[in-house]
Design a protein around this motif. Structure first.
Motif, PDB file in Angstrom:
ATOM      1  N   MET A   4       4.563   5.483   3.183  1.00  0.00           N
ATOM      2  CA  MET A   4       3.883   6.779   3.283  1.00  0.00           C
ATOM      3  C   MET A   4       4.835   7.843   2.763  1.00  0.00           C
ATOM      4  O   MET A   4       5.953   7.971   3.252  1.00  0.00           O
ATOM      5  CB  MET A   4       3.514   7.083   4.731  1.00  0.00           C
ATOM      6  CG  MET A   4       2.606   6.031   5.342  1.00  0.00           C
ATOM      7  SD  MET A   4       2.359   6.330   7.117  1.00  0.00           S
ATOM      8  CE  MET A   4       1.050   7.546   7.065  1.00  0.00           C
ATOM      9  N   PHE A   5       4.340   8.617   1.806  1.00  0.00           N
ATOM     10  CA  PHE A   5       5.169   9.614   1.144  1.00  0.00           C
ATOM     11  C   PHE A   5       4.677  10.996   1.569  1.00  0.00           C
ATOM     12  O   PHE A   5       3.614  11.435   1.137  1.00  0.00           O
ATOM     13  CB  PHE A   5       5.043   9.409  -0.361  1.00  0.00           C
ATOM     14  CG  PHE A   5       6.101  10.077  -1.165  1.00  0.00           C
ATOM     15  CD1 PHE A   5       7.371   9.513  -1.291  1.00  0.00           C
ATOM     16  CD2 PHE A   5       5.844  11.279  -1.798  1.00  0.00           C
ATOM     17  CE1 PHE A   5       8.350  10.145  -2.040  1.00  0.00           C
ATOM     18  CE2 PHE A   5       6.819  11.912  -2.540  1.00  0.00           C
ATOM     19  CZ  PHE A   5       8.076  11.349  -2.665  1.00  0.00           C
ATOM     20  N   LYS A  35       7.266   2.323   5.956  1.00  0.00           N
ATOM     21  CA  LYS A  35       8.317   3.190   5.421  1.00  0.00           C
ATOM     22  C   LYS A  35       7.794   4.623   5.342  1.00  0.00           C
ATOM     23  O   LYS A  35       6.775   4.868   4.696  1.00  0.00           O
ATOM     24  CB  LYS A  35       8.722   2.700   4.025  1.00  0.00           C
ATOM     25  CG  LYS A  35      10.184   2.982   3.707  1.00  0.00           C
ATOM     26  CD  LYS A  35      10.524   2.896   2.259  1.00  0.00           C
ATOM     27  CE  LYS A  35      10.617   1.490   1.706  1.00  0.00           C
ATOM     28  NZ  LYS A  35      11.080   1.477   0.294  1.00  0.00           N
ATOM     29  N   ILE A  36       8.470   5.524   6.031  1.00  0.00           N
ATOM     30  CA  ILE A  36       8.062   6.928   6.050  1.00  0.00           C
ATOM     31  C   ILE A  36       9.058   7.730   5.232  1.00  0.00           C
ATOM     32  O   ILE A  36      10.241   7.804   5.576  1.00  0.00           O
ATOM     33  CB  ILE A  36       7.970   7.455   7.503  1.00  0.00           C
ATOM     34  CG1 ILE A  36       6.883   6.662   8.251  1.00  0.00           C
ATOM     35  CG2 ILE A  36       7.685   8.948   7.530  1.00  0.00           C
ATOM     36  CD1 ILE A  36       6.701   7.045   9.699  1.00  0.00           C
ATOM     37  N   VAL A  37       8.581   8.295   4.137  1.00  0.00           N
ATOM     38  CA  VAL A  37       9.456   8.980   3.197  1.00  0.00           C
ATOM     39  C   VAL A  37       9.086  10.457   3.129  1.00  0.00           C
ATOM     40  O   VAL A  37       7.901  10.799   3.038  1.00  0.00           O
ATOM     41  CB  VAL A  37       9.340   8.353   1.791  1.00  0.00           C
ATOM     42  CG1 VAL A  37      10.311   9.008   0.819  1.00  0.00           C
ATOM     43  CG2 VAL A  37       9.554   6.851   1.833  1.00  0.00           C
ATOM     44  N   ALA A  38      10.080  11.337   3.187  1.00  0.00           N
ATOM     45  CA  ALA A  38       9.842  12.774   3.028  1.00  0.00           C
ATOM     46  C   ALA A  38      10.222  13.177   1.606  1.00  0.00           C
ATOM     47  O   ALA A  38      11.288  12.795   1.105  1.00  0.00           O
ATOM     48  CB  ALA A  38      10.659  13.556   4.040  1.00  0.00           C
ATOM     49  N   CYS A  39       9.362  13.947   0.976  1.00  0.00           N
ATOM     50  CA  CYS A  39       9.584  14.403  -0.397  1.00  0.00           C
ATOM     51  C   CYS A  39      10.659  15.491  -0.413  1.00  0.00           C
ATOM     52  O   CYS A  39      10.478  16.567   0.169  1.00  0.00           O
ATOM     53  CB  CYS A  39       8.273  14.955  -0.950  1.00  0.00           C
ATOM     54  SG  CYS A  39       8.456  15.853  -2.495  1.00  0.00           S
ATOM     55  N   LYS A  85       0.856  -1.182   0.000  1.00  0.00           N
ATOM     56  CA  LYS A  85       0.000   0.000   0.000  1.00  0.00           C
ATOM     57  C   LYS A  85       0.893   1.233   0.000  1.00  0.00           C
ATOM     58  O   LYS A  85       1.925   1.252   0.662  1.00  0.00           O
ATOM     59  CB  LYS A  85      -0.862   0.060   1.280  1.00  0.00           C
ATOM     60  CG  LYS A  85      -1.527  -1.252   1.687  1.00  0.00           C
ATOM     61  CD  LYS A  85      -2.832  -1.454   0.991  1.00  0.00           C
ATOM     62  CE  LYS A  85      -3.454  -2.812   1.293  1.00  0.00           C
ATOM     63  NZ  LYS A  85      -2.982  -3.900   0.428  1.00  0.00           N
ATOM     64  N   THR A  86       0.483   2.275  -0.726  1.00  0.00           N
ATOM     65  CA  THR A  86       1.182   3.557  -0.617  1.00  0.00           C
ATOM     66  C   THR A  86       0.182   4.669  -0.323  1.00  0.00           C
ATOM     67  O   THR A  86      -0.985   4.592  -0.710  1.00  0.00           O
ATOM     68  CB  THR A  86       1.950   3.956  -1.905  1.00  0.00           C
ATOM     69  OG1 THR A  86       1.026   4.467  -2.876  1.00  0.00           O
ATOM     70  CG2 THR A  86       2.733   2.802  -2.487  1.00  0.00           C
ATOM     71  N   MET A  87       0.662   5.673   0.365  1.00  0.00           N
ATOM     72  CA  MET A  87      -0.129   6.874   0.597  1.00  0.00           C
ATOM     73  C   MET A  87       0.732   8.097   0.376  1.00  0.00           C
ATOM     74  O   MET A  87       1.863   8.135   0.857  1.00  0.00           O
ATOM     75  CB  MET A  87      -0.631   6.905   2.040  1.00  0.00           C
ATOM     76  CG  MET A  87      -1.876   6.093   2.264  1.00  0.00           C
ATOM     77  SD  MET A  87      -2.316   6.102   4.004  1.00  0.00           S
ATOM     78  CE  MET A  87      -1.645   4.505   4.445  1.00  0.00           C
ATOM     79  N   ILE A  88       0.199   9.070  -0.335  1.00  0.00           N
ATOM     80  CA  ILE A  88       0.801  10.397  -0.353  1.00  0.00           C
ATOM     81  C   ILE A  88       0.100  11.187   0.736  1.00  0.00           C
ATOM     82  O   ILE A  88      -1.122  11.350   0.698  1.00  0.00           O
ATOM     83  CB  ILE A  88       0.605  11.104  -1.708  1.00  0.00           C
ATOM     84  CG1 ILE A  88       1.356  10.348  -2.813  1.00  0.00           C
ATOM     85  CG2 ILE A  88       1.086  12.551  -1.628  1.00  0.00           C
ATOM     86  CD1 ILE A  88       1.175  10.942  -4.194  1.00  0.00           C
TER      87      ILE A  88
END
Lengths: 157, 157, 157
Positions: free
Chosen positions: B36-37, B114-118, B5-8
């Motif tokens: 999560m982006f 996974k917590i990703v910062a743009c 699953k992905t979320m922006i």
């Protein structure tokens, strides 16, 4: 598994519309087919900057006058402060070499991103075809659903 | 068919960020891989509560000062009333034994979300890596698209 | 490839809730199975118009009093002007023969769209089962995730 992406762009906020085009252009650059379906407030991003002479009734005129006319005029979803926030954000982005929204739209069109305006929303808001930028297609919810069925990423923005 | 699953997370509103973590943690608990982006206002949810000494230009300082510093400071998307609404909501949630946002974030990290910062948004808003909570990864739109292609649920929040 | 669609309706804004039902009803008309998962502000769209006698504590009463009671009372996400915008929008839609939100909800139910209320949000906001319109089901995030896993289009609205 397809490589198609769709987005419903419901929001007419500068920050959200920019996000949608950054995703669309990224996907197009990676070889994906992309369809953006503009509905409701999102339609404002597609309005021509110059006033177009069309027949409108009183309510349609009022709506047209109250809503931002095109990509240059959109406000931020937060901290807009009557347009000052949007102006600041655009200045910062320019300084950081981020493409402006009009540039992002032009790039999207050059890369073949399909930009569709929702005809039902246009009718409700009194927006005529001539008032939207060139290259926009016109369709309804059934078209969106058909495209979404073929896509592997579908977002509502 | 994958179980990814992905979320922006574009929004920085307490209610929407909480919803995103409740979905993320639920999916992780069911054995799904979740990314999560965080982009734009969503980055505020990842800021450390304490001020971190970093070099910023005038505009970056101003942005940093105006935006909520971390998960404890976010407001509601509606009925926030200058923070009173958010405070009330947090009190009610505590009473009803709903995890707070900082707890939800900690749980997510423990479960391997996974917590990703743009990085592009970080650049625009003048947010530096050291200012975000530990364990955050850094990436751009291409990384998001790559992950979304492998996922069977992709949301924009 | 399935023909299932899910939507999380987080927003309680008239324009966004209408958009969600227009998509849901379109999909249902094309033979798709559709599940709408109402959470947080979205729950307001499902409240009965008439006050229902239920036991509530002080905070729950206050919330119930402050939030719009049902589909007829929702405001617009933009240009609401204390309800004037929503009233104008409804008048225009009536004139243009667009179905009203209560009509869209009724159509959705007739076409078998599954309308689910998030029990965790109901608990937080103090909304009781009897206060929601008939035909609504009750479930949590795990149910949503199970349904989303089987669907080919999943939106967060």
């Amino acid at each position: 598994m397809t490589d198609k992406k769709t987005m419903i762009v419901f929001s007419g906020d500068l920050d959200k519309v920019m996000a949608s085009f950054i995703i669309a252009n990224g996907a197009a650059a990676m070889g994906n087919e992309v369809t953006m379906f503009f509905t409701f407030w999102g339609l404002n991003a597609l309005r021509k900057a110059k006033k177009v002479k069309v027949k409108k009734d009183f309510m349609e005129k009022m709506f047209g006058w109250m809503m931002p006319r095109g990509a240059e005029k959109l406000g931020l979803s937060k901290m807009n402060f009557g347009g000052i926030g949007a102006k600041m954000m655009k200045d910062i982005m320019k300084k950081k070499n981020v493409n402006s929204l009009p540039e992002l739209i032009e790039m999207a069109q050059m890369m073949g991103v399909k930009i569709v305006a929702c005809t039902m929303s246009m009718d409700v808001m009194g927006i005529k075809e001539e008032e939207l930028i060139d290259g926009v297609e016109f369709a309804g919810v059934a078209t969106y659903l058909g495209e979404a069925d073929e896509a592997n990423v579908n977002l509502f923005i």
